[in-house]
Design an enzyme around this catalytic site. Structure first.
Site, short mmCIF file in Angstrom:
data_model
loop_
_atom_site.label_atom_id
_atom_site.label_comp_id
_atom_site.label_asym_id
_atom_site.label_seq_id
_atom_site.Cartn_x
_atom_site.Cartn_y
_atom_site.Cartn_z
CB ILE A 115 5.44 11.18 -51.02
CG1 ILE A 115 7.11 10.03 -52.23
CG2 ILE A 115 4.49 11.53 -52.15
CD1 ILE A 115 6.25 9.24 -52.57
CG MET A 154 1.12 9.93 -43.01
SD MET A 154 0.97 9.86 -41.22
CE MET A 154 0.94 7.77 -42.03
CB CYS A 155 3.61 13.93 -45.65
SG CYS A 155 3.28 15.84 -46.25
CD GLN A 156 3.90 7.45 -47.24
OE1 GLN A 156 4.48 6.73 -46.65
NE2 GLN A 156 2.42 7.08 -46.70
CE LYS A 184 -4.21 13.04 -49.03
NZ LYS A 184 -4.93 11.92 -47.78
#
Length: 269
Positions: free
Chosen positions: A78, A1-3, A80
């Site tokens: 960040i 998953m994104c951050q 994904k």
């Protein structure tokens, strides 16, 4: 998953230490290689950096890491990728104007079958569900309140209801900020730490870096750091309850509300 990463403070502060750990999650300590971005509020302006390169290997990220920009509110992401190609127009955070202020939005998750009509007042430039839902939120706030800022109480209530609607379509962790108010919605994973005197010496999880926060702060400083997962070893991070919207102001939490209506589509608990 994104951050996700955000900072909310009562006095302008640099985010270099936290960003050093966060940066590593884009291709070094985690596999998020699809770009990154960060936005710093400075008075009514926004200084924004975006890059399609993984943050751990980005020259732009190195600049941000070594450049102590002081801000009371910062939002970083960040990526994904789950929807939309890897490109600058699809890179978070996104920015729009409302009530004479810039608003910054970053999202972690995927929305399923979320297709409300956009009236043209806000339109996505890229092709992500994240930018689409941001445009929808801005549109609905303008439709509800017109051209005048409604005040914090009414705005928080409206965002709570909008979070319920969109959150019913999947994972909807997000950060939304206008330079003074920072809203954080936890759908599945989001955590925070509130820093105030006496400030400790802390160590990053993702990089071998330790810093004495007391050497960089005063007894009056208050700093809230919000992240997808804790950035440091030796601090007390608090997990946000899934299905809640929180408002951060001046380095602390001022409001929290439930946003769960049912089990969101596309999520398996």
């Amino acid at each position: 998953m994104c951050q996700l990463l955000a900072m909310n403070c009562n006095t302008p502060t640099d985010i270099c230490f936290s960003f050093t750990g966060f940066q590593a999650r884009g291709g070094l300590t985690d596999s998020h290689n699809d770009g990154w971005g960060i936005a710093f509020f400075e008075d009514r302006g926004v200084r924004q950096f975006l890059d399609t390169a993984p943050s751990a290997h980005s020259k732009v990220a190195e600049l941000v890491r070594s450049y102590p920009i002081k801000s009371k509110n910062v939002v970083a992401h960040i990526r994904k990728a789950t929807q939309g190609k890897v490109s600058l127009e699809n890179t978070h955070p996104f920015m729009r104007e409302l009530w004479g202020r810039y608003w910054i939005f970053a999202h972690n998750g995927t929305l399923v079958d979320f297709n409300p009509e956009l009236d043209g007042s806000y339109l996505p430039v890229g092709n992500t569900d994240s930018e689409f839902v941001f445009c929808w939120i801005m549109q609905e706030l303008r439709k509800q309140f017109g051209s005048v800022f409604p005040g914090t109480e009414k705005l928080f209530a409206a965002l709570t209801e909008l979070s319920k609607v969109a959150g019913d379509h999947g994972k909807f962790n997000f950060l939304l900020c206008n330079g003074s108010l920072l809203f954080a919605h936890c759908s599945t994973n989001l955590t925070y730490v509130l820093r105030k005197a006496p400030f400790p010496t802390v160590q990053l999880k993702d990089q071998d870096v330790t810093v004495d926060l007391s050497a960089q702060t005063t007894s009056e400083d208050r700093v809230a750091i919000i992240a997808t997962s804790p950035l440091t070893h030796n601090e007390v991070w608090t997990d946000m309850k899934p299905g809640t919207l929180s408002l951060f102001e001046e380095g602390g939490i001022s409001k929290t509300a439930d946003t769960v209506v049912g089990v969101p589509r596309g999520l398996n608990y």
